[in-house]
Design a protein around this motif. Structure first.
Motif, PDB file in Angstrom:
ATOM      1  N   ALA A 150       0.847  -1.203   0.000  1.00  0.00           N
ATOM      2  CA  ALA A 150       0.000   0.000   0.000  1.00  0.00           C
ATOM      3  C   ALA A 150       0.878   1.248   0.000  1.00  0.00           C
ATOM      4  CB  ALA A 150      -0.915  -0.005   1.222  1.00  0.00           C
ATOM      5  N   PRO A 151       1.391   1.646  -1.153  1.00  0.00           N
ATOM      6  CA  PRO A 151       2.310   2.790  -1.213  1.00  0.00           C
ATOM      7  C   PRO A 151       1.668   4.118  -0.817  1.00  0.00           C
ATOM      8  CG  PRO A 151       1.703   2.054  -3.416  1.00  0.00           C
ATOM      9  CD  PRO A 151       1.209   1.003  -2.474  1.00  0.00           C
ATOM     10  N   ASP A 152       0.330   4.163  -0.692  1.00  0.00           N
ATOM     11  CA  ASP A 152      -0.309   5.402  -0.241  1.00  0.00           C
ATOM     12  C   ASP A 152      -0.354   5.498   1.282  1.00  0.00           C
ATOM     13  OD1 ASP A 152      -2.174   3.351   0.021  1.00  0.00           O
ATOM     14  OD2 ASP A 152      -3.883   4.671  -0.351  1.00  0.00           O
ATOM     15  N   THR A 153       0.216   4.503   1.963  1.00  0.00           N
ATOM     16  CA  THR A 153       0.330   4.560   3.411  1.00  0.00           C
ATOM     17  C   THR A 153       1.233   5.725   3.805  1.00  0.00           C
ATOM     18  OG1 THR A 153       0.043   2.180   3.677  1.00  0.00           O
ATOM     19  CG2 THR A 153       1.177   3.317   5.459  1.00  0.00           C
ATOM     20  N   ARG A 154       0.840   6.453   4.836  1.00  0.00           N
ATOM     21  CA  ARG A 154       1.667   7.545   5.353  1.00  0.00           C
ATOM     22  C   ARG A 154       2.791   6.941   6.201  1.00  0.00           C
ATOM     23  NH1 ARG A 154      -0.403  12.696   5.481  1.00  0.00           N
ATOM     24  NH2 ARG A 154       0.386  13.122   7.584  1.00  0.00           N
ATOM     25  N   LEU A 155       4.023   7.095   5.752  1.00  0.00           N
ATOM     26  CA  LEU A 155       5.161   6.524   6.465  1.00  0.00           C
ATOM     27  C   LEU A 155       5.860   7.596   7.292  1.00  0.00           C
ATOM     28  CD1 LEU A 155       7.251   4.355   7.164  1.00  0.00           C
ATOM     29  CD2 LEU A 155       8.438   4.925   5.022  1.00  0.00           C
ATOM     30  N   TRP A 156       5.749   7.438   8.618  1.00  0.00           N
ATOM     31  CA  TRP A 156       6.467   8.312   9.541  1.00  0.00           C
ATOM     32  C   TRP A 156       7.787   7.622   9.878  1.00  0.00           C
ATOM     33  CZ3 TRP A 156       4.179  12.814  11.909  1.00  0.00           C
ATOM     34  CH2 TRP A 156       2.845  13.045  11.531  1.00  0.00           C
ATOM     35  N   ILE A 171      14.726   8.010   3.901  1.00  0.00           N
ATOM     36  CA  ILE A 171      13.740   8.844   3.213  1.00  0.00           C
ATOM     37  C   ILE A 171      13.895   8.674   1.701  1.00  0.00           C
ATOM     38  CG2 ILE A 171      12.984  11.202   2.738  1.00  0.00           C
ATOM     39  CD1 ILE A 171      14.005  11.922   5.590  1.00  0.00           C
ATOM     40  N   ALA A 172      15.127   8.781   1.238  1.00  0.00           N
ATOM     41  CA  ALA A 172      15.396   8.660  -0.204  1.00  0.00           C
ATOM     42  C   ALA A 172      15.012   7.278  -0.714  1.00  0.00           C
ATOM     43  CB  ALA A 172      16.874   8.952  -0.478  1.00  0.00           C
ATOM     44  N   TYR A 173      15.295   6.246   0.072  1.00  0.00           N
ATOM     45  CA  TYR A 173      14.956   4.886  -0.354  1.00  0.00           C
ATOM     46  C   TYR A 173      13.439   4.700  -0.439  1.00  0.00           C
ATOM     47  CZ  TYR A 173      14.635  -0.192  -0.490  1.00  0.00           C
ATOM     48  OH  TYR A 173      14.325  -1.488  -0.859  1.00  0.00           O
ATOM     49  N   ALA A 174      12.724   5.240   0.551  1.00  0.00           N
ATOM     50  CA  ALA A 174      11.264   5.129   0.542  1.00  0.00           C
ATOM     51  C   ALA A 174      10.672   5.832  -0.678  1.00  0.00           C
ATOM     52  CB  ALA A 174      10.690   5.720   1.824  1.00  0.00           C
ATOM     53  N   LYS A 175      11.199   6.980  -1.019  1.00  0.00           N
ATOM     54  CA  LYS A 175      10.706   7.697  -2.198  1.00  0.00           C
ATOM     55  C   LYS A 175      11.056   6.927  -3.478  1.00  0.00           C
ATOM     56  CE  LYS A 175       8.643  10.664  -2.073  1.00  0.00           C
ATOM     57  NZ  LYS A 175       7.169  10.722  -1.873  1.00  0.00           N
ATOM     58  N   LYS A 176      12.250   6.335  -3.503  1.00  0.00           N
ATOM     59  CA  LYS A 176      12.650   5.540  -4.668  1.00  0.00           C
ATOM     60  C   LYS A 176      11.735   4.344  -4.856  1.00  0.00           C
ATOM     61  CE  LYS A 176      16.601   2.939  -6.523  1.00  0.00           C
ATOM     62  NZ  LYS A 176      18.000   2.494  -6.269  1.00  0.00           N
ATOM     63  N   GLY A 208      14.004  14.127  -0.318  1.00  0.00           N
ATOM     64  CA  GLY A 208      12.633  14.064  -0.826  1.00  0.00           C
ATOM     65  C   GLY A 208      11.565  13.966   0.243  1.00  0.00           C
ATOM     66  N   LEU A 209      11.879  14.357   1.489  1.00  0.00           N
ATOM     67  CA  LEU A 209      10.876  14.317   2.553  1.00  0.00           C
ATOM     68  C   LEU A 209       9.648  15.127   2.151  1.00  0.00           C
ATOM     69  CD1 LEU A 209      10.377  13.320   5.509  1.00  0.00           C
ATOM     70  CD2 LEU A 209      11.141  15.593   6.242  1.00  0.00           C
ATOM     71  N   ASP A 210       8.466  14.558   2.364  1.00  0.00           N
ATOM     72  CA  ASP A 210       7.225  15.218   1.949  1.00  0.00           C
ATOM     73  C   ASP A 210       6.650  16.139   3.010  1.00  0.00           C
ATOM     74  OD1 ASP A 210       6.634  13.883  -0.708  1.00  0.00           O
ATOM     75  OD2 ASP A 210       6.886  12.127   0.573  1.00  0.00           O
ATOM     76  N   GLU A 211       6.719  15.725   4.271  1.00  0.00           N
ATOM     77  CA  GLU A 211       6.117  16.522   5.345  1.00  0.00           C
ATOM     78  C   GLU A 211       6.987  16.472   6.593  1.00  0.00           C
ATOM     79  OE1 GLU A 211       2.028  15.680   6.290  1.00  0.00           O
ATOM     80  OE2 GLU A 211       1.564  15.062   4.251  1.00  0.00           O
ATOM     81  N   ILE A 212       6.960  17.560   7.352  1.00  0.00           N
ATOM     82  CA  ILE A 212       7.628  17.581   8.642  1.00  0.00           C
ATOM     83  C   ILE A 212       6.761  18.333   9.651  1.00  0.00           C
ATOM     84  CG2 ILE A 212       8.972  19.645   8.032  1.00  0.00           C
ATOM     85  CD1 ILE A 212      11.211  18.537   9.866  1.00  0.00           C
ATOM     86  N   TYR A 213       6.576  17.733  10.806  1.00  0.00           N
ATOM     87  CA  TYR A 213       5.887  18.372  11.920  1.00  0.00           C
ATOM     88  C   TYR A 213       6.954  18.757  12.942  1.00  0.00           C
ATOM     89  CZ  TYR A 213       1.317  16.773  10.242  1.00  0.00           C
ATOM     90  OH  TYR A 213       0.177  16.573   9.500  1.00  0.00           O
ATOM     91  N   ILE A 214       6.966  20.019  13.334  1.00  0.00           N
ATOM     92  CA  ILE A 214       7.977  20.491  14.281  1.00  0.00           C
ATOM     93  C   ILE A 214       7.290  20.930  15.567  1.00  0.00           C
ATOM     94  CG2 ILE A 214       9.854  22.115  14.672  1.00  0.00           C
ATOM     95  CD1 ILE A 214      10.164  22.284  11.608  1.00  0.00           C
ATOM     96  N   GLY A 215       7.586  20.224  16.650  1.00  0.00           N
ATOM     97  CA  GLY A 215       6.966  20.536  17.937  1.00  0.00           C
ATOM     98  C   GLY A 215       7.628  21.731  18.590  1.00  0.00           C
ATOM     99  N   ILE A 216       6.835  22.754  18.880  1.00  0.00           N
ATOM    100  CA  ILE A 216       7.374  23.976  19.492  1.00  0.00           C
ATOM    101  C   ILE A 216       6.757  24.193  20.875  1.00  0.00           C
ATOM    102  CG2 ILE A 216       7.723  26.456  19.219  1.00  0.00           C
ATOM    103  CD1 ILE A 216       7.472  26.096  16.222  1.00  0.00           C
ATOM    104  N   ASP A 217       5.430  24.240  20.942  1.00  0.00           N
ATOM    105  CA  ASP A 217       4.690  24.283  22.212  1.00  0.00           C
ATOM    106  C   ASP A 217       4.902  25.546  23.037  1.00  0.00           C
ATOM    107  OD1 ASP A 217       4.085  21.687  21.414  1.00  0.00           O
ATOM    108  OD2 ASP A 217       5.564  20.775  22.735  1.00  0.00           O
TER     109      ASP A 217
END
Length: 313
Positions: free
Chosen positions: A65-71, A88-93, A120-129
């Motif tokens: 299921a390549p549409d799975t969100r991989l964290w 990250i690069a391998y997952a995108k490849k 090729g990272l698609d998304e990043i969440y940065i915790g600041i709080d």
């Protein structure tokens, strides 16, 4: 593609998102983190996921299921893992649509920011709080708010829209007063803003989660219906909030995601759907964190159907 992902958020065949712990180490000692208590209990270990195991996980997701969100993270800071950029690069490849990390951002210096973009990272969440150094230093111990803001602004400018950057504000008693200030500062900085509700991490913290009950009663915990967590050593805990790994359902080293999701974890989900709360592990029975994620969509329909005619299931 986005619509397809949403439609299968609660999918019995394969999880909507997989959390693969690149590293369980962290450079900060955050006040809301259960790391120290879990480490002292002997249940939480520090380590890096071996490349061979990461390849096995990535290959299965790509094939199933390549549409799975991989964290490429779980409880640790992923940038402490030397293999992160390669993974990250391998997952995108391999064709995985969404690669994501959650970071405290202190290690996203320009060189690392460039590497994340190049991989090729698609998304990043940065915790600041926090919105000020004073509050930040109380919550994100060992972190530097001023340097963090500079890191994020550099990343946003350099990625030029190729990567989705989200700044995250986890709400706690000690930082609630700065929430609006935080929103005001980041609203025009080219980032998404995510406000995360209070979590106790299964009663590890004293926070009181805010949420709505289903007709005045408990409903299934949405976390276990869309998320598949994997510790760095391959062990799979009962749910993503279980730092202590109190009820391991299996290990990816001698199994796979699909098998555990469709069997051991399927039984857990069925127990929730049938509202058989007394059959859950004690820590799950007592956990209030399900309130922070609303019951909706396909999961809501499933739960209502099971409760209307449980004998037919």
């Amino acid at each position: 593609m986005a619509e397809e992902n949403v439609l299968r958020r609660y999918d019995e065949n394969f999880p909507f998102q997989v959390l693969m712990e690149t590293s369980s180490a962290c450079n900060l000692r955050c006040s809301m983190c259960a790391r120290d208590a879990a480490f002292r209990s002997g249940k939480f270990k520090i380590g890096l996921m071996k490349r061979e195991l990461a390849i096995k996980i990535i290959d299965e997701i790509a094939d199933e299921a390549p549409d799975t969100r991989l964290w490429l993270c779980y409880f640790g800071e992923p940038l402490t893992g030397r293999d992160l950029f390669w993974r990250i690069a391998y997952a995108k490849k391999r064709g995985i649509h969404k690669t994501i990390i959650n970071s405290n951002g202190n290690l996203i210096i320009p060189d690392n920011a460039d590497k994340l973009i190049d991989a090729g990272l698609d998304e990043i969440y940065i915790g600041i709080d926090a919105a000020t150094q004073e509050t930040y230093s109380k919550i994100r111990v060992r972190g530097n708010h001023e340097k963090l803001v500079k890191n994020i602004l550099y990343l946003v400018k350099k990625t030029n829209g190729r990567m989705k950057v989200t700044v995250q504000y986890g709400v706690y008693d000690e930082n609630e007063h700065e929430l609006e200030m935080f929103k005001e500062f980041w609203k025009d900085k080219g980032v998404e803003i995510f406000i995360r509700p209070k979590l106790t991490w299964i009663n590890t913290l004293s926070e009181k989660p805010i949420g709505e009950e289903h007709n005045g009663e408990r409903y299934p915990c949405p976390w276990i219906f869309d998320s598949f967590p994997i510790f760095f050593d391959g062990s799979v805990p009962y749910c993503i909030c279980d730092w202590y790994n109190r009820a391991t359902v299996g290990n990816i080293n001698n199994s796979n995601i699909k098998d555990l999701w469709q069997n051991a974890m399927h039984e857990i989900r069925e127990t929730h759907l049938m509202a058989q709360w007394n059959k859950l592990p004690e820590f799950c029975q007592d956990c209030p964190d399900w309130k922070t994620k609303p019951l909706k969509g396909k999961l809501k329909k499933q739960f209502e159907s099971y409760n209307l005619s449980p004998k037919e299931i």
